[in-house]
Design a protein around this motif. Sequence first.
Motif, short mmCIF file in Angstrom:
data_model
loop_
_atom_site.label_atom_id
_atom_site.label_comp_id
_atom_site.label_asym_id
_atom_site.label_seq_id
_atom_site.Cartn_x
_atom_site.Cartn_y
_atom_site.Cartn_z
N ASN A 196 -86.03 -0.35 -85.83
CA ASN A 196 -84.87 -0.38 -84.93
C ASN A 196 -84.32 -1.81 -84.86
OD1 ASN A 196 -83.08 0.65 -82.75
ND2 ASN A 196 -84.21 -0.87 -81.56
N TYR A 210 -81.11 -2.12 -83.68
CA TYR A 210 -79.97 -1.98 -82.78
C TYR A 210 -80.28 -2.51 -81.39
CZ TYR A 210 -76.88 0.27 -79.46
OH TYR A 210 -76.02 0.49 -78.42
N SER A 230 -86.71 -3.99 -80.77
CA SER A 230 -86.18 -4.54 -82.01
C SER A 230 -87.01 -5.72 -82.49
CB SER A 230 -84.72 -4.98 -81.80
OG SER A 230 -84.21 -5.58 -82.96
N ASP A 277 -90.28 -4.33 -83.89
CA ASP A 277 -90.02 -3.57 -85.11
C ASP A 277 -89.73 -4.49 -86.30
OD1 ASP A 277 -90.47 -1.12 -84.02
OD2 ASP A 277 -88.43 -0.38 -84.23
#
Length: 642
Positions: free
Chosen positions: A536, A538, A629, A632
Amino acid sequence: MNKFIYTNTFLFYLVLLCSSSGFSQEKVYTSKSIPDALTDGANAVVRNDETRIILEDVDEMLVSQKRIVTVLNKSGNKTLDAMVHYDDNVKIKHLEAVVYNKFGVIIKKIKEKTFLDVSAVPGGTLYSDSRVKYLNYSPSDYPYTIEFTVEYRTSNTAFIPSFLPVNHYHLSVERSSYTVSSPENIEIRKKEKRLSGIDLEKKEDVGVLSYIVKNIPAVKPEEFCPTFVELVPRVLIAAKQFSLEGVNAEVENWEGFGKWMYNDLLLDTADLSESTIAEVRALVENETTAIEKARKIYQYVQDKVRYISVQVGIGGWKPFHASKVDELSYGDCKGLTNYTMALLQAVGVNSNYCVVYADSPRRNIEKDFAIMQGNHAFLLIPSLENQDDIWLECTSQDVPFGFIGDFTDDRDVLVITPEGGKIKHTKKYETLENSQKTKGSYVINDDGSIHIEASIASRGIQYNNKYWYEKIERRDLDVKYKENWDYLNTITINKMEFDNNKNDVVFTEKIHLFVPNYTKKAGNIMLLPVNALNRNSYVPDKYKERKYPVIFKRGFIDEDEVEIKLPKDYLVEALPEPLIIENKFGSYHASCVVQSDNTVLYKRKFMMKDGKYPKEDYDSFREFFLEVSKYDNAKIALTKNQ
């Protein structure tokens, strides 16, 4: 014109004249006169919009509009709405536009014959008389102003235009007025929404209803905010007595509306030939439950027919006869839904025709205001054998039985029964139902490239996002995967296999990937991004001052377990610390554990709950995504033995 209509029309224009007093028409043609408050965040400004509706009789309506819009920049061109829809029952009486430069000087006059005239329906429509005339104007400079004038007459009074003064993001309104007049034999009903807190004048007299709003600033969208129609003022208007292509009705609630639809639009259309009835009864003769009979009928429909839009019948609302769909083996949403309902009836399974606002953004039928609504038809089988209601999407040849996905999920719809209309809520796919489970392995090569094998099983709304993969061309699928994994360098997909389990509604992907230059090397150190398959990146936008509440529409849960095989002669120098986050928005658990000298086990579980939160929670909501994020994108540091 009879005496009453003449008197009512006179009152109608008298109200308009009075409401326009003190408003200078001249200044609306120059951009310099726009108040600063209306240019903030605006791409265009409605200077003056006057909509006038005269219901002359149950089957006669005259609509006129003069709309003056100043376009401030290129993005504002789409807010002009200089168009009119028409068909065999809508006759355009007048249509023109005048263009002014920023000083208010006329630079062009555009007559009706210059407007583009095109079909108003998609290319997949077999037949429709619905068309639209629209202005295609390319400005040479900004700002500029267009005055658009239209008048049309129609015998269909079932669709009275709503009062929607703000109909685009980044569009402000200096002044907008709306007036509807009607004779004594027609009762006007209304539903007002979000009118508080704005500059509003309202007049309600016998046979005349009018609204004027002024100085409404532009609505600026925010991520995860309510839908546009939930943010702007609106007045829904309906006549208790109306006509739809020659079929008259008198309704004031959903019960009466449903009775009218059932008796006048559906009742005579459920015809099937004796041979077809015998065929489907033979098809289900060995099935002992109503659900299994329904499943067999649904598969029969999927195998036999295909969807083609057919916008004929009563205003696009009356379905083709079931016998016709059976003969032709195609139909639109109305025809296919009605056909499936007739087949189910033939084998003793009760079902109900439903009207819905389909697709996204998710939208409800107005449960407390009966009016022509919706853009799609589908089917309800009321709860059978102590199970939940079953909703059927009858236009798809691929969707599993009882699965409606994000097209019609979690919203209020109109259910038509012989006793009348009812509002019901469709299935909501809960957070834990919308799952994706990934089981995989990475092999890291000494040159920094990576081989990946993975099995990805998707359910619920995540199934909805994937099941169609098996139907598209390999080259298109290749593009799709590269878009999904855009954070990877050039990838080669060596293998793609799919298992679409429609009974359990699970879509499984088996993927083999090769990614060159996946890691970064500096001397004896190799940095390995731990999450290759479900990263992720975003993070929602940051706002200086959040205005709207936070709405996360569909919860989900992703679970990943990946075995990472390290390159020969490399040892783990450093691992990301385990991370556990639990909050009102969801949770995130991630860890990396060394299993042996050359193997690391990576586990990740990321859950987002659906919900509505106050605007004050937005920064925390955004911070959650930011933390996810960061982890990740975490890396394992490897050191090469000397």
